[in-house]
Design an enzyme around this catalytic site. Structure first.
Site, PDB file in Angstrom:
ATOM      1  N   GLU A  29     -14.774  -5.097  11.605  1.00 49.67           N
ATOM      2  CA  GLU A  29     -13.474  -4.464  11.873  1.00 49.67           C
ATOM      3  C   GLU A  29     -12.806  -5.121  13.081  1.00 49.67           C
ATOM      4  O   GLU A  29     -13.457  -5.368  14.099  1.00 49.67           O
ATOM      5  CB  GLU A  29     -13.702  -2.981  12.127  1.00 49.67           C
ATOM      6  N   ASP A  32     -10.643  -9.918  11.867  1.00 47.94           N
ATOM      7  CA  ASP A  32      -9.893 -10.880  11.032  1.00 47.94           C
ATOM      8  C   ASP A  32      -8.787 -11.600  11.804  1.00 47.94           C
ATOM      9  O   ASP A  32      -8.495 -12.756  11.525  1.00 47.94           O
ATOM     10  CB  ASP A  32      -9.363 -10.242   9.730  1.00 47.94           C
ATOM     11  N   ALA A 118      -4.657   6.661   4.715  1.00 50.67           N
ATOM     12  CA  ALA A 118      -6.100   6.924   4.680  1.00 50.67           C
ATOM     13  C   ALA A 118      -6.902   5.759   5.241  1.00 50.67           C
ATOM     14  O   ALA A 118      -8.121   5.832   5.348  1.00 50.67           O
ATOM     15  CB  ALA A 118      -6.544   7.223   3.251  1.00 50.67           C
ATOM     16  N   GLY A 119      -6.218   4.657   5.552  1.00 48.86           N
ATOM     17  CA  GLY A 119      -6.927   3.503   6.093  1.00 48.86           C
ATOM     18  C   GLY A 119      -7.601   2.674   5.016  1.00 48.86           C
ATOM     19  O   GLY A 119      -8.563   1.962   5.288  1.00 48.86           O
ATOM     20  N   SER A 121      -5.679   0.690   3.013  1.00 50.63           N
ATOM     21  CA  SER A 121      -4.719  -0.375   2.786  1.00 50.63           C
ATOM     22  C   SER A 121      -3.834  -0.218   1.561  1.00 50.63           C
ATOM     23  O   SER A 121      -3.778  -1.066   0.668  1.00 50.63           O
ATOM     24  CB  SER A 121      -5.406  -1.739   2.758  1.00 50.63           C
ATOM     25  N   SER A 122      -3.089   0.881   1.569  1.00 51.28           N
ATOM     26  CA  SER A 122      -2.050   1.052   0.554  1.00 51.28           C
ATOM     27  C   SER A 122      -1.011  -0.056   0.698  1.00 51.28           C
ATOM     28  O   SER A 122      -0.408  -0.485  -0.289  1.00 51.28           O
ATOM     29  CB  SER A 122      -1.390   2.424   0.694  1.00 51.28           C
ATOM     30  N   SER A 123      -0.813  -0.561   1.922  1.00 49.44           N
ATOM     31  CA  SER A 123       0.236  -1.564   2.133  1.00 49.44           C
ATOM     32  C   SER A 123      -0.128  -2.898   1.472  1.00 49.44           C
ATOM     33  O   SER A 123       0.695  -3.487   0.781  1.00 49.44           O
ATOM     34  CB  SER A 123       0.518  -1.749   3.616  1.00 49.44           C
ATOM     35  N   ASP A 167      -7.020  -7.543   4.326  1.00 45.36           N
ATOM     36  CA  ASP A 167      -6.637  -6.601   3.269  1.00 45.36           C
ATOM     37  C   ASP A 167      -5.993  -7.314   2.086  1.00 45.36           C
ATOM     38  O   ASP A 167      -6.302  -7.031   0.922  1.00 45.36           O
ATOM     39  CB  ASP A 167      -5.668  -5.549   3.821  1.00 45.36           C
ATOM     40  N   TYR A 216      -2.712  -0.882  17.559  1.00 47.67           N
ATOM     41  CA  TYR A 216      -3.205  -2.088  16.882  1.00 47.67           C
ATOM     42  C   TYR A 216      -2.654  -3.373  17.520  1.00 47.67           C
ATOM     43  O   TYR A 216      -3.401  -4.286  17.846  1.00 47.67           O
ATOM     44  CB  TYR A 216      -2.827  -2.017  15.398  1.00 47.67           C
TER      45      TYR A 216
HETATM   46  C1  GLA Z   1      -5.924  -3.229   9.340  1.00 51.55           C
HETATM   47  C2  GLA Z   1      -5.350  -4.637   9.190  1.00 51.55           C
HETATM   48  C3  GLA Z   1      -6.463  -5.649   8.893  1.00 51.55           C
HETATM   49  C4  GLA Z   1      -7.613  -5.518   9.887  1.00 51.55           C
HETATM   50  C5  GLA Z   1      -8.041  -4.074  10.041  1.00 51.55           C
HETATM   51  C6  GLA Z   1      -9.060  -3.880  11.129  1.00 51.55           C
HETATM   52  O1  GLA Z   1      -6.427  -2.795   8.113  1.00 51.55           O
HETATM   53  O2  GLA Z   1      -4.397  -4.672   8.161  1.00 51.55           O
HETATM   54  O3  GLA Z   1      -5.933  -6.945   8.893  1.00 51.55           O
HETATM   55  O4  GLA Z   1      -7.270  -6.079  11.128  1.00 51.55           O
HETATM   56  O5  GLA Z   1      -6.952  -3.209  10.320  1.00 51.55           O
HETATM   57  O6  GLA Z   1     -10.239  -4.518  10.811  1.00 51.55           O
END
Ligand code: GLA
Length: 356
Positions: A29, A32, A118-119, A121-123, A167, A216
């Site tokens: 986490e 990236d 929800a974390g 990655s809907s985006s 993601d 972030y």
């Molecule tokens: C989000 C970002 C990813 C990554 C994570 C943390 O999901 O979109 O690129 O940095 O946070 O690991």
């Protein structure tokens, strides 16, 4: 998800349909954007985009409908961002235009069962699904890695979230039932088998995360400051043998860099553990990763910490915050045979939590 959305909104059948999945990250986490290692896997939740030419409109006009917002919006290339879902769509098409693709007027109908905030990655699921639909509609020659990079560019340059590449890569290249071991420095990938006897469980803590407002981008800046102080091009260049140098950095850069350096090592150790069938070791690494995110990187919140602790105490092999943090979900590895009792116990501790 509703079949025939495009038909019902625009009065005719779509020309193409594409989709893309959400993801859970198992280990790695906030590595990236530091040229590091990650280990995500696609989830069964998907975003579907139906697309078609729009004969009545002028070039650069996008007419888009999202079932989740019950809204049809017309936007034009070159417009400033609005701060809503349409930015992900317009941003993704804009990066294609910046690559020299002539963008005709188009209609897009979007449906999704990916929970937002929800974390998971809907985006990225939306960006990759839009890019796949437009690739197919306009017959653009675009490989899956380049497509993932364009999705990231849309998010960095247009939406304004300085995310890394994880993601979009897993949404574009991932395979169900496998983890995607990705080296974000050269974008090389390997698929790794997931354990057969354990289930990957995602539980939302009840507090939505919003990365465009969270810390972030601050974390990214802290990593850049740590690199400058250490005289390295990226934190990937620092190994766990050099933690003395990292610990000598000023607060909080020492802890931020320590998380990234140790997390990279946890991904490497985790991949080795999966390959060796050592699930217990993999779980320990997940728990260590949670502690590191909580104490060193400080991207967790009390609700997530309590949920991860409850998940571990009731018998998860490992449990940790997944995704960007500041809310969202945990990912846990739980033996199939124990799942029902485990979930009952965790939800008794954390009534606001929700399995997704
Ligand atoms: C989000 C970002 C990813 C990554 C994570 C943390 O999901 O979109 O690129 O940095 O946070 O690991």
């Amino acid at each position: 998800m509703s079949a025939g959305l495009f038909q019902s909104v625009f009065g005719r059948a779509p020309d193409v349909v594409a989709d893309a999945p959400a993801r859970a990250n198992l280990l790695g986490e906030h590595t990236d954007y530091n040229d590091g290692f990650v280990l995500p896997t696609p989830l069964a939740y998907r975003t579907v985009v139906e697309a078609g030419a729009d004969e009545g409109a002028s070039g650069g006009t996008l007419s888009m409908h999202a079932a989740q917002f019950d809204e049809t919006v017309e936007r034009r290339l070159g417009e400033p961002r609005r701060g809503d879902w349409t930015d992900y769509v317009l941003g993704s098409v804009s990066v294609l235009a910046q690559q020299g693709v002539a963008v005709p007027p188009m209609r897009l109908a979007i449906d999704s069962d990916v929970p937002m905030g929800a974390g998971i990655s809907s985006s990225a699921a939306l960006e990759v699904a839009v890019l796949r639909a437009v690739r197919s509609l306009l017959r653009i020659d675009l490989d899956d890695v380049t497509l993932a990079k364009l999705g990231q560019q849309a998010e960095n340059g247009y939406v304004g979230m300085q995310c890394g590449i994880m993601d979009q890569m897993v949404s574009s290249l991932g395979t169900y039932g496998k983890a995607l071991f990705l080296d974000t420095r050269d974008l090389s990938t390997e698929l790794v088998d997931l354990p057969a006897d354990e289930r990957i469980v995602i539980i939302h803590c009840g507090v939505a995360h919003k990365l465009t407002e969270g810390g972030y981008n601050t974390r990214r800046q802290e990593c850049e400051a740590a690199c400058e102080a250490l005289g390295v091009p990226s934190l990937r260049a620092v190994s766990t043998d050099e933690l003395d140098r990292v610990d000598a950095l000023p607060e909080p850069l020492n802890r931020r860099a320590r998380h990234v350096v140790t997390e990279n090592q946890r991904v490497l150790d985790g991949v080795a553990a999966l390959r060796a069938g050592d699930i217990g070791r993999f779980g320990e690494l997940m728990n260590d990763s949670h502690r590191s995110q909580r104490d060193d990187y400080e991207v967790s919140i009390p609700e997530i910490d309590a949920l991860a602790e409850s998940a571990q105490r009731h018998g998860a092999i490992g449990a940790r915050l997944t995704g960007g943090g500041f809310g969202g979900s945990i990912v846990a590895l739980v033996p199939h045979a124990d799942y029902d009792d485990w979930l009952t116990n965790v939800l008794a501790d954390r009534p606001a939590a929700k399995p997704i």
